[in-house]
Scaffold this active site. Sequence first.
Site, PDB file in Angstrom:
ATOM      1  N   SER A 190      36.198  42.439  31.371  1.00  0.00           N
ATOM      2  CA  SER A 190      37.376  41.629  31.694  1.00  0.00           C
ATOM      3  C   SER A 190      37.067  40.320  32.404  1.00  0.00           C
ATOM      4  O   SER A 190      37.954  39.473  32.539  1.00  0.00           O
ATOM      5  CB  SER A 190      38.334  42.455  32.558  1.00  0.00           C
ATOM      6  OG  SER A 190      38.853  43.538  31.818  1.00  0.00           O
ATOM      7  N   THR A 191      35.831  40.126  32.853  1.00  0.00           N
ATOM      8  CA  THR A 191      35.494  38.845  33.485  1.00  0.00           C
ATOM      9  C   THR A 191      35.532  37.698  32.482  1.00  0.00           C
ATOM     10  O   THR A 191      35.515  36.527  32.878  1.00  0.00           O
ATOM     11  CB  THR A 191      34.093  38.911  34.136  1.00  0.00           C
ATOM     12  OG1 THR A 191      33.147  39.352  33.170  1.00  0.00           O
ATOM     13  CG2 THR A 191      34.095  39.872  35.315  1.00  0.00           C
TER      14      THR A 191
END
Length: 584
Positions: free
Chosen positions: A307-308
Amino acid sequence: MSRGSRSVQYASSPLLASKTPVWRSKFIVACIALGFVALAGRALYVQVIGNAFFQRQGLVRFARTLELPANRGRILDRNGLLLASSVIAPSIWAIPEDVDKDDPAVAAKLKTLAKLLGMTPAALGKKLADEDKTFVWIQRQVDEPIAKQIAALDIKGIYQRKEYKRQYPEGEAAAHIVGFTNVEDKGQEGIELAFNNDLAGKSGSRRVIKDRLGRAVEGVGDAVPPVDGKDIQLSIDSKVQFFAYQKLRDAVMLHKAKAGSVVVLDSVTGEILALANYPSYDPGNRQHLSGEQLRNRALTDTFEPGSTMKPITVATALELGRVTPQTMIDTSPGRITITGSTITDTHNYGLQTVEGVIQKSSNVGATKISQRMTAHEMWDSFSAMGFGQKPQLTFPGAVTGRLRPWKTWRPVEQATMSYGYGLSASLFQMAHAYTTFAHDGNLIPATILKSDQPAVGTRVFSSKNSAAVRHMLQLAAGPGGTAPKAQTMGYSVGGKSGTAHKQEGRGYASHKYRSWFNGIAPIDKPRIVVAVMIDEPTAGSYFGGTVAGPVFSEVVSQTLRIMGVQPDLSVKPQVMAKEVEESF
């Protein structure tokens, strides 16, 4: 003739009386003459014609060129504190045939010598057993106090040679940065390897005549003095480095993880302030080392960032004008199917703004935003931020990662890449990419060497869109976001957590994760970017906000205080009592 003198009757001797042939006497005289001519010729050859050859042979037997070792340069942190330096460490050698092992007095001294060197008498005896050798190392680079005690023993046939040994005051905390040298004082890892030519200097030499005991008795010609190596000053702050390593080690142990890494970047100058890995090793004592300890994971290990990547996907869409921060994205019913593959969220987040998609870390939301762009547009943005490219860093081991050509992307792969699956990057690459948001949309070059000048970067996003993404990152790290534990006393922070399944072969391990957190602080005037990765946490929680977020918080707080950055918050924001679970 005087009285009493005895007369000699030569004619009475048959040998003397016989007549000797004239040719025989001439032959003898000729042989003697030829002998003198041969000797004169040999002398002429040795002294004049072949003089150079015989001089060379003499020098080979008695003259030696002694190496005068150069003092290896120091490695310093940004404040001038030592990270690596050299100290005198003599090496012990011997001429076995000259050591009288049968002498009881010498035997007693040899036992003392073995004890001083930490050897058994049998091991020492084995080194001295071959009396045909004229040189054998007993032990390399012993401490100088030990060397003085050995010299005091005065054992015939045991000698010393001046050498240097490296010392690393920061030990395990900075091992993966400074690296180490081998016994010949040549760099093998880290900065010691990357800047070996500068650090090593140039050895000098001195020609001497030696006796059979190896002692220099006369100098020949002029000595060439050694040129000491240059000092290398790094951008690393040893205090930040130690604190980051300490908090990383504690987190790995607390969560019973396999390993972890932390990268701290100055978002103004591009300097690397800390680069810590655990497990680590003592660069001054490298016995029983394993590859797990030696790997500089922050640079060498690549994995799917999870998700970064979502803030980068959103920033790309903002820059292309496909969405605004307040554009509504319908994530209901918490899943979406693309060409037969279903993408899900951990919850049904319903109707969300683009800001809400980042705050709640919605995979479905990121997918729907990516569908408003082409694969080519996403690839251009990812590539501009350094993905799929080798970092331009003067440091060994930095890897490229993987970003496949956009033409090969299938629709489902474009969707998964929007939330961090299907591409790979190192922790350093992720931290470097986030400098784009911290530096008003410019990707700045990173450096391991000290630099006092603000970095000049390459524009990727506009200042307006970078500020919008920073606000989204602040929401993600605050109450209602996925990483409230990343909040820091006195400083505003923003960041994005990530939790990615680990790949095993062609698939994913069902119960193995990497937990990430990438963030910026302070939000309005960013000074640092901090990236944290914990590999395979097994003590319960594995979400990035829960596992990596607290490490980020502590490292940010300590780093900004060391840098003298004034707090921009009067009180610590309230952390939600109940953790919000994040999606992958």
